[in-house]
Design a protein around this motif. Sequence first.
Motif, PDB file in Angstrom:
ATOM      1  N   THR A   1      11.150  -1.918 -10.744  1.00  0.00           N
ATOM      2  CA  THR A   1      12.471  -0.767 -10.368  1.00  0.00           C
ATOM      3  C   THR A   1      11.911  -0.853  -8.772  1.00  0.00           C
ATOM      4  N   GLY A   2      10.863  -1.613  -8.440  1.00  0.00           N
ATOM      5  CA  GLY A   2      10.758  -1.586  -6.861  1.00  0.00           C
ATOM      6  C   GLY A   2       9.979  -1.108  -6.816  1.00  0.00           C
ATOM      7  N   THR A   3       9.099  -0.229  -8.445  1.00  0.00           N
ATOM      8  CA  THR A   3       7.418  -0.047  -7.812  1.00  0.00           C
ATOM      9  C   THR A   3       6.274  -0.421  -8.742  1.00  0.00           C
ATOM     10  N   GLU A   4       6.708  -1.605  -9.460  1.00  0.00           N
ATOM     11  CA  GLU A   4       5.916  -1.950 -10.923  1.00  0.00           C
ATOM     12  C   GLU A   4       4.024  -2.399 -10.623  1.00  0.00           C
ATOM     13  N   MET A   5       3.690  -1.643  -9.728  1.00  0.00           N
ATOM     14  CA  MET A   5       2.279  -1.374  -9.887  1.00  0.00           C
ATOM     15  C   MET A   5       2.229  -0.497 -11.081  1.00  0.00           C
ATOM     16  N   GLN A   6       2.140   0.209 -11.215  1.00  0.00           N
ATOM     17  CA  GLN A   6       1.474   1.371 -12.246  1.00  0.00           C
ATOM     18  C   GLN A   6       2.889   1.448 -13.068  1.00  0.00           C
TER      19      GLN A   6
ATOM     20  N   LEU B   1       0.939  -1.505  -0.578  1.00  0.00           N
ATOM     21  CA  LEU B   1       0.004   0.419  -0.027  1.00  0.00           C
ATOM     22  C   LEU B   1       1.187   1.651   0.239  1.00  0.00           C
ATOM     23  N   GLU B   2       2.319   1.334   1.037  1.00  0.00           N
ATOM     24  CA  GLU B   2       2.923   2.181   0.873  1.00  0.00           C
ATOM     25  C   GLU B   2       3.890   2.725  -0.786  1.00  0.00           C
ATOM     26  N   LEU B   3       3.920   1.875  -0.968  1.00  0.00           N
ATOM     27  CA  LEU B   3       4.229   1.599  -2.355  1.00  0.00           C
ATOM     28  C   LEU B   3       3.342   2.370  -3.308  1.00  0.00           C
ATOM     29  N   GLY B   4       2.055   1.519  -3.912  1.00  0.00           N
ATOM     30  CA  GLY B   4       1.036   2.517  -4.479  1.00  0.00           C
ATOM     31  C   GLY B   4       1.342   4.021  -3.579  1.00  0.00           C
ATOM     32  N   ARG B   5       0.501   4.075  -2.581  1.00  0.00           N
ATOM     33  CA  ARG B   5       0.660   5.902  -2.142  1.00  0.00           C
ATOM     34  C   ARG B   5       1.945   6.518  -3.168  1.00  0.00           C
ATOM     35  N   GLU B   6       3.441   6.303  -2.643  1.00  0.00           N
ATOM     36  CA  GLU B   6       4.499   6.725  -3.515  1.00  0.00           C
ATOM     37  C   GLU B   6       4.149   7.175  -5.123  1.00  0.00           C
ATOM     38  N   VAL B   7       3.628   6.134  -5.543  1.00  0.00           N
ATOM     39  CA  VAL B   7       3.776   6.063  -6.856  1.00  0.00           C
ATOM     40  C   VAL B   7       1.992   6.942  -6.681  1.00  0.00           C
TER      41      VAL B   7
END
Length: 150
Positions: free
Chosen positions: A145-150, A10-16
């Motif tokens: 990149t570590g944030t591959e969700m979007q 969730l935190e990674l998603g919020r960063e994106v």
Amino acid sequence: MTPEELERFLELGREVLAKQPFSVLVGAQLLQLKPGFCELMVPMSEEIQQQHGFVHGGVISYMADNALTFAGGTAMRVPVVTAEFKINYLRPAVGERFIARAAAAYVARSQSVCRCEVFAVKDGQEKLCAMAQGTIAKLGEAPPTGTEMQ
């Protein structure tokens, strides 16, 4: 996933989301994010209304598009973009806040098909105001990149 892994996800998603200027402009917040599922919220503000006093369809469309893409990207775990989506507006979006819930319905290596419902929340009650479906496509062969969700 463990609760700790889900929290980090969730935190990674919020960063994106924070890197998306339009999301910041409308005050979007990720409420939930897990592989294949996203819950996105936008609070009501005068700036997102149209002339009749309800939320502009473009904002509802943005919510569906972004939630679909988060759901598809987290399901595939690769960088993604929206290949296409369709939205049905069911009723005027009148409320204090708006919630888009999207889930991956089909997941493959290069694309996922996701569904989304957008709700207007007023006095604690949710009313369905739009439904969408979209195809989320893998974005090339970008290195992780570590944030591959979007």
